[in-house]
Design a protein around this motif. Sequence first.
Motif, PDB file in Angstrom:
ATOM      1  N   LYS A   1       0.944  16.436  -0.625  1.00 31.62           N
ATOM      2  CA  LYS A   1      -0.116  15.564  -1.157  1.00 31.62           C
ATOM      3  C   LYS A   1      -0.361  14.381  -0.225  1.00 31.62           C
ATOM      4  CE  LYS A   1       0.520  14.293  -5.514  1.00 31.62           C
ATOM      5  NZ  LYS A   1       1.190  14.375  -6.828  1.00 31.62           N
ATOM      6  N   LEU A   2       0.741  13.843   0.276  1.00 28.86           N
ATOM      7  CA  LEU A   2       0.665  12.716   1.204  1.00 28.86           C
ATOM      8  C   LEU A   2      -0.122  13.119   2.449  1.00 28.86           C
ATOM      9  CD1 LEU A   2       1.930   9.838   1.513  1.00 28.86           C
ATOM     10  CD2 LEU A   2       3.660  10.932   2.926  1.00 28.86           C
ATOM     11  N   HIS A   3       0.134  14.325   2.918  1.00 23.80           N
ATOM     12  CA  HIS A   3      -0.580  14.804   4.096  1.00 23.80           C
ATOM     13  C   HIS A   3      -2.077  14.891   3.823  1.00 23.80           C
ATOM     14  CE1 HIS A   3      -2.159  18.161   6.677  1.00 23.80           C
ATOM     15  NE2 HIS A   3      -1.820  17.245   7.542  1.00 23.80           N
ATOM     16  N   ALA A   4      -2.427  15.393   2.630  1.00 19.95           N
ATOM     17  CA  ALA A   4      -3.844  15.508   2.275  1.00 19.95           C
ATOM     18  C   ALA A   4      -4.485  14.117   2.193  1.00 19.95           C
ATOM     19  CB  ALA A   4      -3.977  16.238   0.940  1.00 19.95           C
ATOM     20  N   GLN A   5      -3.716  13.168   1.676  1.00 20.09           N
ATOM     21  CA  GLN A   5      -4.224  11.813   1.486  1.00 20.09           C
ATOM     22  C   GLN A   5      -4.386  11.072   2.823  1.00 20.09           C
ATOM     23  OE1 GLN A   5      -1.639  10.110  -1.364  1.00 20.09           O
ATOM     24  NE2 GLN A   5      -2.873   8.291  -1.711  1.00 20.09           N
ATOM     25  N   LEU A   6      -3.367  11.160   3.679  1.00 22.89           N
ATOM     26  CA  LEU A   6      -3.396  10.412   4.943  1.00 22.89           C
ATOM     27  C   LEU A   6      -4.160  11.158   6.040  1.00 22.89           C
ATOM     28  CD1 LEU A   6       0.355   9.277   5.172  1.00 22.89           C
ATOM     29  CD2 LEU A   6      -1.572   7.941   4.306  1.00 22.89           C
ATOM     30  N   LYS A   7      -4.342  12.458   5.854  1.00 31.61           N
ATOM     31  CA  LYS A   7      -4.986  13.309   6.871  1.00 31.61           C
ATOM     32  C   LYS A   7      -4.341  13.096   8.249  1.00 31.61           C
ATOM     33  CE  LYS A   7      -9.396  13.714   4.495  1.00 31.61           C
ATOM     34  NZ  LYS A   7      -8.907  13.103   3.231  1.00 31.61           N
TER      35      LYS A   7
ATOM     36  N   LYS B   1       1.552   3.313  10.373  1.00 36.04           N
ATOM     37  CA  LYS B   1       0.279   3.989  10.655  1.00 36.04           C
ATOM     38  C   LYS B   1       0.322   4.683  12.027  1.00 36.04           C
ATOM     39  CE  LYS B   1      -2.493   1.044   7.723  1.00 36.04           C
ATOM     40  NZ  LYS B   1      -3.626   0.163   7.555  1.00 36.04           N
TER      41      LYS B   1
ATOM     42  N   ILE C   1       1.425   4.214  -2.949  1.00 30.28           N
ATOM     43  CA  ILE C   1       1.254   5.652  -2.687  1.00 30.28           C
ATOM     44  C   ILE C   1       2.507   6.421  -3.104  1.00 30.28           C
ATOM     45  CG2 ILE C   1       1.082   7.382  -0.831  1.00 30.28           C
ATOM     46  CD1 ILE C   1      -0.692   5.447   0.703  1.00 30.28           C
TER      47      ILE C   1
ATOM     48  N   GLN D   1       0.840  -1.209   0.000  1.00 29.87           N
ATOM     49  CA  GLN D   1       0.000   0.000   0.000  1.00 29.87           C
ATOM     50  C   GLN D   1       0.882   1.268   0.000  1.00 29.87           C
ATOM     51  OE1 GLN D   1      -2.459   0.103   3.452  1.00 29.87           O
ATOM     52  NE2 GLN D   1      -4.187   1.082   2.398  1.00 29.87           N
TER      53      GLN D   1
ATOM     54  N   GLU E   1       5.066  16.448  -2.958  1.00 29.85           N
ATOM     55  CA  GLU E   1       4.660  15.072  -2.663  1.00 29.85           C
ATOM     56  C   GLU E   1       4.294  14.901  -1.191  1.00 29.85           C
ATOM     57  OE1 GLU E   1       7.035  11.892  -4.160  1.00 29.85           O
ATOM     58  OE2 GLU E   1       7.258  12.867  -6.113  1.00 29.85           O
TER      59      GLU E   1
END
Length: 373
Positions: free
Chosen positions: A179-185, A152, A121, A117, A176
């Motif tokens: 974006k990762l921050h937006a994706q993982l919240k 996690k 990403i 996973q 990047e």
Amino acid sequence: MATVRLHDVRKVYDNGFVAVHESSFEVQDGEFVVLVGPSGCGKSTTLRMIAGLEDISSGDLLIGDRRVNDVEPKDRDIAMVFQNYALYPHMTVYENMAFGLKLRKFPKTEIDQRVRQASAILGLDAVLDNKPKALSGGQRQRVAVGRAIVRKPQVFLFDEPLSNLDAKLRVQMRTEISKLHAQLKATMIYVTHDQVEAMTMGDRIVVMLDGYVQQIDSPLNLYNKPVNQFVAGFIGSPSMNFIPGTIAMENGAPVFTNAEWGVHVVLNANSAYARGLTSGQSVTLGIRPEHLSLAHGPDAGFAATVDVTEPMGSETVVYATLGDTRMVARVEPNANLKTGDAVRLAVDPAEVHLFDATSEASLAMLHDELVAG
Ligand code: ATP
């Protein structure tokens, strides 16, 4: 995910040096907070205390509702990404990412699922069987981030993770990670000395100097409402210009003057900074480079001598000498100037900042505090 709260956290090293004075701030659940400041300001020490890599001398550190001052790093549910990546050279990318989970005795299928996973990403599928030495700097950085993601954790900590990359890759990885921050919240705390990195990535920024938190705010508020001269000069590129001088009252209106350098700026009497000004008061005038313009006519603005011009296409950056200081102005792209030219620079009085000459505090902010208090 979780909040991180610091209450009066202080760090005194064994040699007696106070690296962080009573420091208090709160990182909201899912927020991206950047700690920024010049070398030695205490930002890494603060991050390392949150990680549990340094003892906290006094104060409280809470992750979620748990006080974690005395909790082992491995039990804090955080993951840290370091500047030097800290990858194991003899392991493949897959094994590097799986290692932390293996240590924690996760089942093989769960490990495999999490690694794949994270790899998807981060775009690492094609290099999962490679060793770190066969990767580019950007790929190594992604593996280091992947190793954090698979855990996690409640909180991600980043310590100058991009400083070993070249300028272009740094800009790309910045995007990047955002974006990762937006994706993982996820809740993320990120340390850098680079104010541009801080401005472009942070929801909020904690600006530090000499172990003291100077200001905590959104990027735009830091830029538009710096609380003191240090923050004003540190945030923004090119930096804010500063001119020392005195307040005079002319026809009831406040005027900034530096007679020796020929500077005379009629201030905006309705601005927050102007209220409470007194005649003879020593102040420093702060002007962002974009709020200076080329003035025409012998009485407009003040005179300066051009040192260097940088034609950028979209604008010209003009470096000029005024008295014993250097001014930077961002002016129109077709400004035809050369070294040694005399120019006149005009100031937009609605956009200037005033700082107390001694304390360096912003007079507008002092006024706001008086009104609020
Ligand atoms: P940099 O970007 O250079 O790492 P920083 O803002 O992260 O700077 P810290 O690494 O937090 O700064 O260090 C803050 C201050 O504490 C510095 O003056 C540093 O010399 C001092 N310091 C760091 N570690 C120790 C130590 N183990 N013993 C004594 N002083 C230390």
